[in-house]
Design a protein around this motif. Structure first.
Motif, PDB file in Angstrom:
ATOM      1  N   SER A   1       1.583  -9.302   5.656  1.00 23.83           N
ATOM      2  CA  SER A   1       0.811  -8.133   5.255  1.00 23.83           C
ATOM      3  C   SER A   1      -0.084  -7.729   6.410  1.00 23.83           C
TER       4      SER A   1
ATOM      5  N   ARG B   1       7.452 -12.985   5.430  1.00 24.85           N
ATOM      6  CA  ARG B   1       6.614 -11.965   4.805  1.00 24.85           C
ATOM      7  C   ARG B   1       5.303 -11.885   5.566  1.00 24.85           C
TER       8      ARG B   1
ATOM      9  N   THR C   1       3.075  -4.159   3.754  1.00 23.35           N
ATOM     10  CA  THR C   1       3.650  -5.493   3.617  1.00 23.35           C
ATOM     11  C   THR C   1       5.073  -5.422   4.118  1.00 23.35           C
TER      12      THR C   1
ATOM     13  N   GLU D   1       7.914  -1.284 -10.190  1.00 28.02           N
ATOM     14  CA  GLU D   1       8.482  -2.498 -10.774  1.00 28.02           C
ATOM     15  C   GLU D   1       8.798  -3.521  -9.681  1.00 28.02           C
TER      16      GLU D   1
ATOM     17  N   THR E   1       7.524  -3.551  -6.611  1.00 24.18           N
ATOM     18  CA  THR E   1       6.252  -3.907  -5.975  1.00 24.18           C
ATOM     19  C   THR E   1       5.539  -4.999  -6.766  1.00 24.18           C
ATOM     20  N   GLU E   2       5.519  -4.860  -8.081  1.00 27.88           N
ATOM     21  CA  GLU E   2       4.876  -5.863  -8.922  1.00 27.88           C
ATOM     22  C   GLU E   2       5.663  -7.168  -8.926  1.00 27.88           C
ATOM     23  N   ALA E   3       6.987  -7.079  -8.976  1.00 19.70           N
ATOM     24  CA  ALA E   3       7.826  -8.283  -9.001  1.00 19.70           C
ATOM     25  C   ALA E   3       7.637  -9.116  -7.734  1.00 19.70           C
ATOM     26  N   LEU E   4       7.450  -8.445  -6.598  1.00 19.59           N
ATOM     27  CA  LEU E   4       7.255  -9.157  -5.327  1.00 19.59           C
ATOM     28  C   LEU E   4       5.781  -9.403  -5.013  1.00 19.59           C
ATOM     29  N   ARG E   5       4.916  -9.017  -5.942  1.00 18.62           N
ATOM     30  CA  ARG E   5       3.467  -9.235  -5.821  1.00 18.62           C
ATOM     31  C   ARG E   5       2.904  -8.654  -4.526  1.00 18.62           C
ATOM     32  N   VAL E   6       3.295  -7.440  -4.213  1.00 19.08           N
ATOM     33  CA  VAL E   6       2.768  -6.753  -3.038  1.00 19.08           C
ATOM     34  C   VAL E   6       1.379  -6.237  -3.389  1.00 19.08           C
ATOM     35  N   LYS E   7       0.384  -6.727  -2.673  1.00 17.70           N
ATOM     36  CA  LYS E   7      -1.004  -6.363  -2.951  1.00 17.70           C
ATOM     37  C   LYS E   7      -1.633  -5.574  -1.801  1.00 17.70           C
TER      38      LYS E   7
END
Length: 98
Positions: free
Chosen positions: A82, A80, A68, A56, A58-64
């Motif tokens: 990556s 930030r 990161t 949740e 990871t998705e909220a912070l848009r970690v792709k």
């Protein structure tokens, strides 16, 4: 997520490392982050976040991409990045927020 808000809402910078086991680049960051923590001591909090156990967030912070790295201070994202970073570069960035 309320625990996350408490975690990042402080005057001490918080360095988050989003990783997963088995990812080569994530594994490469482990000793680097230990060095960062050793050099900066209680001037920074280094927290590792396994993306598989914290989907949740990871998705909220848009970690792709992994790893990161994210720095928060006073509840705000300050930086930030990556990909793998060396310890000196990370220390230099954190010192801007100490």
């Amino acid at each position: 997520m309320s625990k996350f808000g408490e975690l990042i809402d402080g005057q001490i910078p918080v360095l988050l490392d989003f990783y997963t086991e088995g990812n080569v680049e994530s594994s490469a960051m482990h000793p680097i982050l230990r060095d960062v923590a050793a050099v900066l001591g209680d001037k920074v909090r280094v927290i590792k976040i396994d993306i598989n156990k914290n989907m949740e967030l990871t998705e909220a912070l848009r970690v792709k991409n992994l790893p990161t790295l994210v720095i928060y201070k006073d509840g705000e994202m300050k930086w930030r990045h990556s990909g793998v970073q060396n310890a000196n570069a990370i220390i230099d960035v954190i010192q801007e927020y100490i």
